[in-house]
Design an enzyme around this catalytic site. Sequence first.
Site, PDB file in Angstrom:
ATOM      1  N   ASN A 110      -8.432  18.279 -45.340  1.00  0.00           N
ATOM      2  CA  ASN A 110      -9.066  18.140 -44.026  1.00  0.00           C
ATOM      3  C   ASN A 110      -8.071  18.286 -42.877  1.00  0.00           C
ATOM      4  OD1 ASN A 110     -11.600  17.664 -45.121  1.00  0.00           O
ATOM      5  ND2 ASN A 110     -11.258  15.447 -45.259  1.00  0.00           N
ATOM      6  N   TYR A 154      -6.751   2.052   2.736  1.00  0.00           N
ATOM      7  CA  TYR A 154      -6.596   1.467   1.401  1.00  0.00           C
ATOM      8  C   TYR A 154      -7.753   0.555   1.012  1.00  0.00           C
ATOM      9  CZ  TYR A 154      -4.763  -1.140  -2.530  1.00  0.00           C
ATOM     10  OH  TYR A 154      -4.611  -1.691  -3.776  1.00  0.00           O
ATOM     11  N   LYS A 189     -10.853  18.126 -51.112  1.00  0.00           N
ATOM     12  CA  LYS A 189     -10.784  18.278 -49.658  1.00  0.00           C
ATOM     13  C   LYS A 189      -9.357  18.390 -49.126  1.00  0.00           C
ATOM     14  CE  LYS A 189     -13.820  18.245 -47.114  1.00  0.00           C
ATOM     15  NZ  LYS A 189     -14.718  17.286 -46.540  1.00  0.00           N
ATOM     16  N   THR A 226     -16.542  37.383 -30.238  1.00  0.00           N
ATOM     17  CA  THR A 226     -17.258  36.966 -29.030  1.00  0.00           C
ATOM     18  C   THR A 226     -18.580  36.408 -29.549  1.00  0.00           C
ATOM     19  OG1 THR A 226     -18.318  39.106 -28.709  1.00  0.00           O
ATOM     20  CG2 THR A 226     -16.188  38.797 -27.612  1.00  0.00           C
ATOM     21  N   HIS A 227     -19.072  35.365 -28.909  1.00  0.00           N
ATOM     22  CA  HIS A 227     -20.271  34.665 -29.410  1.00  0.00           C
ATOM     23  C   HIS A 227     -20.070  34.187 -30.852  1.00  0.00           C
ATOM     24  CE1 HIS A 227     -22.385  36.675 -25.999  1.00  0.00           C
ATOM     25  NE2 HIS A 227     -21.608  37.700 -26.352  1.00  0.00           N
ATOM     26  N   GLN A 234      -6.452   0.758  -7.242  1.00  0.00           N
ATOM     27  CA  GLN A 234      -5.612   0.247  -8.328  1.00  0.00           C
ATOM     28  C   GLN A 234      -6.080   0.762  -9.693  1.00  0.00           C
ATOM     29  OE1 GLN A 234      -3.961  -3.811  -8.260  1.00  0.00           O
ATOM     30  NE2 GLN A 234      -5.367  -4.257  -9.936  1.00  0.00           N
ATOM     31  N   SER A 287      -9.517  13.443 -48.949  1.00  0.00           N
ATOM     32  CA  SER A 287     -10.719  12.616 -48.905  1.00  0.00           C
ATOM     33  C   SER A 287     -10.582  11.518 -49.950  1.00  0.00           C
ATOM     34  CB  SER A 287     -11.951  13.479 -49.212  1.00  0.00           C
ATOM     35  OG  SER A 287     -13.005  12.662 -49.698  1.00  0.00           O
ATOM     36  N   ASN A 315       0.831  -1.224   0.000  1.00  0.00           N
ATOM     37  CA  ASN A 315       0.000   0.000   0.000  1.00  0.00           C
ATOM     38  C   ASN A 315       0.860   1.266   0.000  1.00  0.00           C
ATOM     39  OD1 ASN A 315      -1.959  -1.900   0.264  1.00  0.00           O
ATOM     40  ND2 ASN A 315      -2.640  -1.293   2.319  1.00  0.00           N
TER      41      ASN A 315
HETATM   42  N1  ARG Z   1      -1.747  -2.670  -7.311  1.00  0.00           N
HETATM   43  C1  ARG Z   1      -2.113  -2.127  -6.035  1.00  0.00           C
HETATM   44  C2  ARG Z   1      -2.601  -0.691  -6.171  1.00  0.00           C
HETATM   45  O1  ARG Z   1      -2.368  -0.095  -7.160  1.00  0.00           O
HETATM   46  C3  ARG Z   1      -0.924  -2.184  -5.155  1.00  0.00           C
HETATM   47  C4  ARG Z   1      -1.227  -2.296  -3.702  1.00  0.00           C
HETATM   48  C5  ARG Z   1      -1.869  -3.623  -3.418  1.00  0.00           C
HETATM   49  N2  ARG Z   1      -2.141  -3.760  -2.038  1.00  0.00           N
HETATM   50  C6  ARG Z   1      -2.948  -4.675  -1.608  1.00  0.00           C
HETATM   51  N3  ARG Z   1      -3.121  -4.746  -0.338  1.00  0.00           N
HETATM   52  N4  ARG Z   1      -3.593  -5.475  -2.409  1.00  0.00           N
HETATM   53  O2  ARG Z   1      -3.254  -0.185  -5.324  1.00  0.00           O
END
Ligand code: ARG
Length: 462
Positions: A288, A320, A286, A158-159, A325, A280, A113
Amino acid sequence: MAHLWSGRFAGDPDAALVAFGRSFGFDRRLFEDDVRGSQAWAQALARAGVLNAADAAAIRSGLDAVLAASTDRTFFDTPAAQEDEDVHAFVERELVARIGEAGRRLHTGRSRNEQVAVDLRLYLKRRIPAVQQALVALIDVLAASAERAGDALMPSYTHLRRAQPILAAHFFLAHVNALRRDHGRFGALLDDADELPLGSGAIAGTSYDIDVTWLARELGFSRIVRNSIDATGDRDIVATFLYAASLAMVHLSRLAEDMILFTSEEFAFFDLADTAATGSSLMPQKKNPDPLELVRGKAGRVIGRLTGWLATMKSLPIGYSKDLQEDKEALFEAEDTLHASLAASASVVGGIAINHENAARAASGLLLATDVADYLVAKGLPFRDAHEVVGAMVRRLVLERRSFEDLALAEWQSHSPLFAADVAEAVTAARSVAKKRTPQSTHPDAVAKALAEVRGWIQAAK
Ligand code: ARG
């Protein structure tokens, strides 16, 4: 197959669910950051007396070898790598394969984490400067366009209705200024990312005697996160990146839209280089602006990544969760899209040629009405009355399909006795821009100063 957490379970996990959870396909992009963070972590463990000198040295040279092996692209696609859950598992397995037991001590006191949190910060600190340089390159191209435009006149809108004459250079510098703020937003994010999350553990911190101040310095962070729960459970830096990228894409999209409009047959102020256009398959005439349309279109993709990521984060409990992820594909896609769009924009804008006659012609006519009103104000008429007088003139001229320059003096004076012979030369596009006074205006001196200031900024930012 063994996972980083196999001991907890009686049997193998469901293969399809393992595949569903794998992130190595995309988080391999954090590989060198993960190795770098791990090198520093091993040293911190040694300094804390958790690793002996021999193990620390083995880990150091083992990780060096893992890094060296990565120059071979097939390294990430070996059969063993196909099984790795994520980049953290990949690096650890490659390390253990090289040095054995010492490698199995590296993860002491550490959680993925915080590992992913540090990897992301290292990644952003490494990659944001490249995004900023790509912004500077486009700004440079726009400044060169402003320079080349010289005293070319064009209408402002403008506009999307003709407003007042401006220097074409002023138009290019308008886009420059928006992009400079984007550059600044990425700079601010560099500061957000400049804090070390290691030492946070999975959520509560680590019980080993890790010198986080030393670790921060070693990894180039200027400070340490203030709270381990927040550090491991929030990815707002990714949202900030996506926001900065989205705004940059919005600015690129507006630049593209201007170029699409102004190079069209209807406006024809600018010409697109042949190298920046497409033809085109059916219509031979064209020319483009496909690359510009793609830049405009891809803005939607990056905005989608931002909104998607905000939606992913919004109801997560603090701490977390695996939902986090999802940040990486959003980040990487936005980064790649922005880079490609910046390069394409610079290439197309660099080839734009100004069609001086068309642009100047469109900058004269009824859009000089404000200057006519200012003429009367200079003669003492209150602005509201001047506005009424000129409004009536415009109404008449529109009906008669004529313009100010077609009026004889007697006709001018039929609208107000304050008009004199000098009115014809007072009411031209060139005079209109030359009458502007403020530093941010389209006055040629102000624009020249602004351009010089931009040139200085580019020099400093390169
Ligand atoms: N791939 C995970 C992420 O991007 C990494 C951390 C994973 N941690 C876990 N406890 N599964 O968050």
